[in-house]
Design an enzyme around this catalytic site. Structure first.
Site, mmCIF file in Angstrom:
data_model
loop_
_atom_site.group_PDB
_atom_site.id
_atom_site.type_symbol
_atom_site.label_atom_id
_atom_site.label_comp_id
_atom_site.label_asym_id
_atom_site.label_seq_id
_atom_site.Cartn_x
_atom_site.Cartn_y
_atom_site.Cartn_z
ATOM 1 C CG ASN A 209 21.521 5.841 -54.889
ATOM 2 O OD1 ASN A 209 20.662 5.955 -54.522
ATOM 3 N ND2 ASN A 209 22.317 6.592 -56.416
ATOM 4 C CG ASP A 278 28.604 12.045 -57.374
ATOM 5 O OD1 ASP A 278 27.712 12.467 -58.309
ATOM 6 O OD2 ASP A 278 28.528 11.989 -56.412
ATOM 7 C CG PHE A 322 16.489 17.462 -52.486
ATOM 8 C CD1 PHE A 322 16.310 16.508 -51.632
ATOM 9 C CD2 PHE A 322 15.753 18.097 -53.557
ATOM 10 C CE1 PHE A 322 14.631 16.843 -51.210
ATOM 11 C CE2 PHE A 322 14.249 18.328 -53.159
ATOM 12 C CZ PHE A 322 14.001 18.008 -52.129
ATOM 13 C CE LYS A 336 27.061 18.670 -52.578
ATOM 14 N NZ LYS A 336 26.271 17.470 -52.488
ATOM 15 C CE LYS A 340 26.393 20.104 -58.120
ATOM 16 N NZ LYS A 340 26.195 19.082 -57.436
#
Length: 397
Positions: A209, A278, A322, A336, A340
């Protein structure tokens, strides 16, 4: 806060050099030990004997005139300094520093020091606004230098505008606050992940990425300057390791997971900025896959969600994630954070031009106990803002 601090004051050739004499006096009165380095042009405005009398220390102006033959004075001074202040910093000095030019005692010592450098510009308003000066200031900001912005007012050249050296009292106060800030993470262990991961297909191909690691490295630099013991786990990037930071290089998501889990238990704060894949290829090949007619389908499998695993395992750690989003930024950020089990999350819209991956600036939303949208800032300034909020929230626990 400045008692016993070892400060090198660099004075360059502008009319504002007279204020550097007052600054020397005030720093000395505050308990700092001040050693002055002057450029040749600075001596046209103030004599070296003035600084010597005010600081009660030797004044340096010649790279080749060794006051102590047992050492190399520009290296000794560079190593000696706790802080380095450039006041006034002319356009010429800023340009030299931004481009690695070391042609006198001041610039040679500057390039050799690992102390924090504070730049207090002073020049004509139009010089200050010139594109080349702005570009050099931005470059120095990216290097991690700190700035004491010039004030607005009547300038020696007759113009009125921004470019006047900040008053000595204000500079001293900035240094006091910075000294206090350097202690805010003292004794804390801080783990940061940064950069991308690479998921191998064969010896010459991989999925990755656009992450460059700039945000994570800015956080590592800032945290180390605040006194933290910093471990930086980094994917493949082209950035230099910040001073006083322990760096561990990894490549794949699996590598990063294993390294993070190894170091996680004894950390106080964990900030996960890395853009971890991912998915990875379900099958990898030991030899290069040759081109064939038709399509090539690569089956992908999920990687372990590192942040989610940390959220499950955390005990006393303050855990910050982040999230790079392109739509419903705030909604996805909150989801998120809660899913998490994070203490806070930093969210940014990577679809906004000039921010996010690869950019030198970022516009983020802090979502901790309180939520706050930060303006467009350099990534180094974003790092400062994030760590300030972490310190506040830890203090309130």
């Amino acid at each position: 806060m400045l008692q016993g601090k070892k400060i090198v004051l660099g004075v360059s050739g502008g009319i504002a050099a007279y204020k550097a004499a007052a600054l020397t006096s005030k720093l000395t009165q505050s308990g700092a030990v001040v050693k002055v380095i002057m450029t040749e042009n600075a001596k046209w405005f103030v004599g070296s004997s003035t600084f010597q009398a005010l600081s009660r220390q030797p004044v340096y102006d010649d790279t080749f005139e060794e006051q102590d033959p047992s050492g190399v004075q520009h290296i000794d001074l560079a190593d000696w300094a706790d802080m380095f202040v450039l006041a006034p910093a002319t356009a010429n000095l800023i340009g030299k520093l931004a481009n690695g030019i070391a042609d006198d005692m001041l610039t040679t010592t500057l390039l050799a020091t690992e102390a924090s450098v504070y730049i207090a510009p002073a020049m004509n308003v139009h010089m200050y606004q010139h594109a080349s000066v702005m570009a050099n200031l931005k470059k120095l900001d990216g290097f991690g230098f700190k700035f004491i912005e010039p004030g607005d007012g009547y300038l020696a050249c007759g113009y009125v505008g921004k470019g006047r050296l900040e008053e000595p009292e204000t500079i001293v106060e900035v240094l006091r606050k910075e000294t206090d800030r350097r202690r805010q993470l003292s004794g804390r262990k801080l783990l940061i992940t940064a950069g991308p991961t690479r998921e191998k297909i064969d010896p010459v191909r991989y999925f990755t990425n656009p992450s460059t690691g700039k945000m994570g490295y800015a956080l590592a630099r800032e945290a180390a300057e605040m006194g933290a013991e910093v471990t930086l786990i980094s994917g493949p990037v082209t950035l230099d390791t910040p001073p006083n930071v322990k760096r561990i290089d990894v490549v794949s998501a699996r590598d990063m997971y294993e390294s993070v889990m190894e170091h996680f238990p004894d950390q106080d704060i964990v900030i996960k900025t890395a853009a971890v894949a991912d998915y990875r290829p379900a099958v990898t090949f030991d030899h290069k896959m040759k081109k064939k007619d038709g399509e090539w389908e690569v089956e992908m499998e999920r990687t372990t969600d590192i942040l989610q695993e940390l959220g499950k395992k955390k005990t006393t750690q303050f855990l910050v994630g982040f999230a790079a989003e392109t739509q419903n930024v705030e909604e996805y950020g909150r989801m998120k954070r809660d899913k998490k089990n994070l203490d806070a999350i930093v969210v940014n819209d990577v679809s906004e031009a000039g921010t996010g991956f690869g950019a030198d600036e970022n516009r983020v939303i802090w979502m901790g106990k309180e939520e706050e949208k930060l303006p467009l800032l350099s990534k180094q300034d974003v790092a400062r803002e994030i760590l300030d909020r972490i310190v506040r929230e830890i203090r309130d626990l």
